[in-house]
Design an enzyme around this catalytic site. Structure first.
Site, PDB file in Angstrom:
ATOM      1  N   LYS A 125       0.813  -1.221   0.000  1.00  0.00           N
ATOM      2  CA  LYS A 125       0.000   0.000   0.000  1.00  0.00           C
ATOM      3  C   LYS A 125       0.845   1.269   0.000  1.00  0.00           C
ATOM      4  O   LYS A 125       0.425   2.295  -0.525  1.00  0.00           O
ATOM      5  CB  LYS A 125      -0.950  -0.011   1.190  1.00  0.00           C
ATOM      6  N   GLU A 165      -9.827   6.398   3.618  1.00  0.00           N
ATOM      7  CA  GLU A 165     -10.592   5.349   4.279  1.00  0.00           C
ATOM      8  C   GLU A 165      -9.641   4.205   4.611  1.00  0.00           C
ATOM      9  O   GLU A 165      -8.603   4.062   3.978  1.00  0.00           O
ATOM     10  CB  GLU A 165     -11.690   4.837   3.346  1.00  0.00           C
ATOM     11  N   SER A 167       1.753  -9.772  -0.902  1.00  0.00           N
ATOM     12  CA  SER A 167       1.416  -8.351  -0.792  1.00  0.00           C
ATOM     13  C   SER A 167       1.722  -7.743   0.572  1.00  0.00           C
ATOM     14  O   SER A 167       1.907  -6.530   0.678  1.00  0.00           O
ATOM     15  CB  SER A 167      -0.069  -8.148  -1.118  1.00  0.00           C
TER      16      SER A 167
HETATM   17  C1  LIG Z   1      -5.131  -4.066   1.620  1.00  0.00           C
HETATM   18  C2  LIG Z   1      -4.398  -5.307   1.338  1.00  0.00           C
HETATM   19  C3  LIG Z   1      -4.774  -6.180   0.288  1.00  0.00           C
HETATM   20  C4  LIG Z   1      -5.998  -5.959  -0.547  1.00  0.00           C
HETATM   21  O1  LIG Z   1      -6.006  -4.809  -1.312  1.00  0.00           O
HETATM   22  P1  LIG Z   1      -5.792  -4.836  -2.881  1.00  0.00           P
HETATM   23  O2  LIG Z   1      -6.154  -3.461  -3.287  1.00  0.00           O
HETATM   24  O3  LIG Z   1      -6.697  -5.886  -3.446  1.00  0.00           O
HETATM   25  O4  LIG Z   1      -4.369  -5.154  -3.129  1.00  0.00           O
HETATM   26  C5  LIG Z   1      -4.006  -7.289   0.043  1.00  0.00           C
HETATM   27  N1  LIG Z   1      -2.927  -7.573   0.791  1.00  0.00           N
HETATM   28  C6  LIG Z   1      -2.525  -6.778   1.802  1.00  0.00           C
HETATM   29  C7  LIG Z   1      -1.334  -7.154   2.591  1.00  0.00           C
HETATM   30  C8  LIG Z   1      -3.241  -5.622   2.115  1.00  0.00           C
HETATM   31  O5  LIG Z   1      -2.847  -4.851   3.131  1.00  0.00           O
END
Ligand SMILES: *Cc1c(COP(=O)(O)O)cnc(C)c1O
Length: 389
Positions: free
Chosen positions: A93, A115, A382
């Site tokens: 993010k 948000e 992610s």
């Molecule tokens: C917020 C988040 C997601 C989901 O958000 P996307 O916009 O679909 O990427 C996925 N993995 C992590 C670690 C997150 O913090």
């Protein structure tokens, strides 16, 4: 003239999805945002500054790690992990927040609103605001502020003001409603830092641009390590920002299969999952068209996922387009499959993933199993799992 206005209307669409379905006040603010973004996007000074921050502040490039133990355990294709969990603040993010903060500064906006669901985007936003000395207002569902107390504490420590939203279910959808309301009221002074590849134009395009660093790096890294492109790239899909960030730089490489993993939760009934591409239908939410989950009464459905960051009834419009055009496939991993993958990756590789990312690991393992050892699967990790403790 006619041609032009028609083209303008279509801008911000991905096939039939996307667009900007908002009141007039908001539409002009979004147009201003779009112009600001178009102006800086290819500007060398902006690019250079973003590159330096990515490298020295976020810690890029994030490694592309060959998960040897997991590969052996699964017994199929070689599994590589794109380590976005190693970024500053522990997830992808921050890529988007640094990009948008630079844009906000360029546009002369000093008040940032955002948000957040689980608090990950709130923390990344508060971090960028601390770095750029900006005022930061976070909207978070009241229920979520209680579930994710640690992240509320982190945001406050970083100097943000956290507004608990008690409307509706007190979760992410309600926080977005509240942030949009604030944006309309304070549009002259305020920059809305949206956290995923959702919302009205230009957000899906802008967020993709800032997150596509993931796929650009992964593409270069795999060519360097294996001298060929991967057979599959896999990412979890909430709003879809980490997924589109990985996918976009590979879309024109026809030999690369693209797979998104949605949260299958506890089952296929309304309220049991948060998988609009799998169980939803085309509709409208928060100012854009995409696949949306509806309940038996054709109202926007309640959702469930073990991963708070995936718990949203809509999805980024470009994923709707990639699905319908057949360029990408989308399947689900259940709560249980994600939990199993969470434990397996922790035990086999010493990497504790975010539960969101564990969905991608589960889906990636399933694909890898049916491939041979000369083939390659890249899974986007992610985020890290500290928040799950
Ligand atoms: C917020 C988040 C997601 C989901 O958000 P996307 O916009 O679909 O990427 C996925 N993995 C992590 C670690 C997150 O913090």
């Amino acid at each position: 003239m006619k041609e032009k206005s028609r083209e303008e209307q279509r801008s911000g669409f991905f096939g039939d999805f996307g667009g900007r379905i908002v009141p007039e006040d908001l539409a002009s603010a979004l147009e201003e945002l779009k112009e600001g973004f178009e102006e800086i996007k290819d500007n060398k000074e902006f690019r250079d500054e973003l590159a330096i921050l990515f490298k020295d502040y976020v810690g890029k490039p994030s490694p592309l790690y060959f998960a040897k133990n997991l590969t052996k355990e699964v017994g199929g294709a070689k599994i590589y992990l794109k380590r976005e969990d190693l970024n500053h603040t522990g997830a992808h993010k921050i890529n988007n927040c640094i990009g948008q903060a630079l844009l906000a500064r360029k546009m002369g906006k000093k008040r940032i609103i955002a948000e957040t669901g689980a608090g990950q985007h709130g923390v990344a936003t508060a971090t960028a605001c601390a770095l750029f000395d900006m005022d930061c207002e976070i909207f978070m569902g009241e229920v979520d502020t209680k579930r994710q107390e640690l992240n509320v504490f982190r945001m406050e420590l970083l100097g943000a003001n956290v507004n608990a939203v008690s409307a509706g279910d007190g979760t992410l959808k309600d926080a977005v409603d509240e942030a949009l309301k604030d944006f309309v009221t304070n549009v002259d002074t305020t920059f809305y830092m949206l956290g995923s590849a959702v919302g009205p134009d230009p957000y899906p395009t802008m967020v993709k641009e800032f997150q596509s660093i993931i796929g650009k790096e992964a593409r270069m890294q795999i060519l360097e390590k294996e001298n060929k492109l991967p057979d599959y790239i896999v990412a979890c899909v909430g709003g879809g920002s980490n997924a589109i960030g990985l996918f976009a730089p590979f879309v024109d490489d026809k030999e690369v299969n693209i797979l998104g993993i949605e949260p299958g939760g506890k089952g296929d009934k309304p309220g049991q999952n948060a998988a609009p591409l799998t169980f939803g239908k085309p509709g409208e939410l928060h100012g854009f068209k995409s696949y949306v989950l509806y309940d038996e009464n054709d109202e926007i459905s309640h959702t469930h996922s073990i991963a708070a960051g995936l718990d949203y009834p809509g999805v980024g419009p470009e994923h709707g387009y990639l699905k319908d055009s057949g360029r990408a496939k989308y399947t689900t991993a259940s709560d249980q499959e994600a939990l199993d993958a969470f434990h397996l990756l922790s035990e086999k590789e010493g990497i504790i993933p975010a539960l969101e990312s564990a969905h991608a690991v589960a889906g990636g393992m399933k694909i890898a199993k049916d491939l041979n050892e000369d083939q390659i699967v890249i899974i986007n990790l992610s985020g890290r799992g500290d928040k799950e403790m």
